[in-house]
Design a protein around this motif. Structure first.
Motif, short mmCIF file in Angstrom:
data_model
loop_
_atom_site.label_atom_id
_atom_site.label_comp_id
_atom_site.label_asym_id
_atom_site.label_seq_id
_atom_site.Cartn_x
_atom_site.Cartn_y
_atom_site.Cartn_z
N UNK A 159 -40.37 -135.04 -36.92
CA UNK A 159 -38.95 -135.14 -36.55
C UNK A 159 -38.81 -135.71 -35.15
N UNK A 160 -39.62 -135.23 -34.21
CA UNK A 160 -39.52 -135.76 -32.83
C UNK A 160 -39.99 -137.21 -32.75
N UNK A 161 -40.82 -137.64 -33.69
CA UNK A 161 -41.25 -139.04 -33.73
C UNK A 161 -40.18 -139.92 -34.37
N UNK A 162 -39.51 -139.41 -35.40
CA UNK A 162 -38.57 -140.22 -36.17
C UNK A 162 -37.23 -140.40 -35.46
N UNK A 163 -36.82 -139.41 -34.66
CA UNK A 163 -35.50 -139.45 -34.03
C UNK A 163 -35.63 -139.81 -32.55
N UNK A 164 -35.20 -141.02 -32.15
CA UNK A 164 -35.35 -141.43 -30.75
C UNK A 164 -34.70 -140.47 -29.76
N UNK A 165 -33.59 -139.84 -30.17
CA UNK A 165 -32.91 -138.92 -29.27
C UNK A 165 -33.78 -137.73 -28.89
N UNK A 166 -34.79 -137.44 -29.72
CA UNK A 166 -35.70 -136.32 -29.44
C UNK A 166 -37.04 -136.79 -28.88
N UNK A 167 -37.08 -138.02 -28.42
CA UNK A 167 -38.33 -138.58 -27.93
C UNK A 167 -38.97 -137.79 -26.81
#
Length: 318
Positions: free
Chosen positions: A195-203
């Protein structure tokens, strides 16, 4: 006395490859690699929180809190169990052993910082380097599942105990508990990292790739060093075959483990600075409350085999 080997926190690729065929080498390499960050990884401290945890676990298994004059911690790691029991006045003088030089080094350093009377040796649990009838108490925490021959180690424990001396081993995984803890941990790691890889906002919630790669390599080696899970009845039988008397196994943590393993895995997958003190207190207080539920509700109605941790105690004949 022979000089103990030096820690090796940065094993070569060749050494790691060899460790897959040599479980004791794997124990040394993995735990030397872990030693410097182990307390942080497992939220180990030497304050009231962990003193209470250690003394409560000891009392639940042993039925008393001493005091004991001289105790040995087998597979000491960073000294968590022995040092907190000493601070809780369960033990007066301590000795530590571990197959990992790095862990012994950290345990002795922790003892020195706490002003505790502790000596230590790098040693195999199946060949403890102390004389017969030396200790009043032998303890260990999350160690039995790393020992290839548990019965041989227990015979050694009984040899170094004084007549009537007691052993207490806590915090090893049950067969059922290990199954659900592993599955929860794997699922949490996969979800968090993807999830942290797929969503830039959670980069910025994603650990650097090199840290994740290193954690993955460590997890792979961890599969080599975790040798056993236990059925409480069978663990009691092992202790009796080794010659122990007054043997008793107890278990703890069900809802606390179902909560705790995803939390620990999540904490390992994201940058620590993102979580903060508020998260730490939420996690700890929730775990505390669920532990109370386990002890006061589930332990009264569910078989002991379904709980995550098993602890065992016994004595040497007088």
């Amino acid at each position: 006395m022979a000089t103990d080997p030096a820690p090796n926190p940065h094993a070569t690729a060749e050494e790691v490859e060899a460790a897959y065929k040599d479980t004791k080498l794997a124990q040394v390499l993995y735990h030397d690699w872990e030693a410097g960050t182990y307390d942080e990884k497992w939220s180990i401290s030497y304050d009231d929180r962990c003193i209470t945890y250690a003394t409560d676990r000891f009392r639940a298994a042993a039925g008393d809190v001493g005091p004991y004059e001289h105790a040995l911690e087998l597979g000491c790691g960073t000294g968590f169990f022995l040092l907190n029991l000493m601070q809780g006045e369960v033990i007066k003088k301590g000795s530590v052993t571990d197959l990992s030089p790095g862990m012994v080094e950290v345990a002795l350093r922790n003892a020195e910082h706490l002003g505790l009377d502790v000596d230590g040796r790098v040693a195999d649990a199946e060949r403890i380097p102390y004389d017969d009838n030396t200790f009043d108490l032998v303890v260990g925490h999350a160690v039995l599942h790393h020992i290839p021959d548990v019965e041989a180690a227990m015979r050694e424990v009984l040899r170094v105990l004084k007549p009537g001396g007691k052993f207490v081993f806590a915090g090893d995984p049950t067969n059922i508990g290990n199954f659900y803890a592993r599955k929860l941990g794997q699922a949490t790691w996969w979800l968090t990292t993807n999830i942290t890889k797929a969503l830039p906002v959670l980069g910025d919630w994603r650990r650097p790739q090199e840290e994740l790669d290193e954690s993955s390599r460590a997890a792979a080696l961890e599969a080599v060093v975790d040798l056993h899970t236990f059925d409480p009845d069978q663990l009691e039988a092992t202790a009796r075959r080794a010659g122990a008397v007054g043997v008793r196994a107890v278990t703890d943590e069900l809802s606390a483990a179902l909560f705790g393993w995803p939390v620990r895995t999540f904490e390992a997958a994201v940058p620590r600075e993102k979580l903060g003190f508020g998260w730490a207190m939420f996690a700890y207080r929730t775990w505390q409350n669920l532990t109370w539920v386990d002890q006061n509700v589930f332990a009264k109605v569910l078989p002991r085999e379904v709980f995550y941790n098993v602890s065992i105690t016994g004595k040497k004949t007088s």
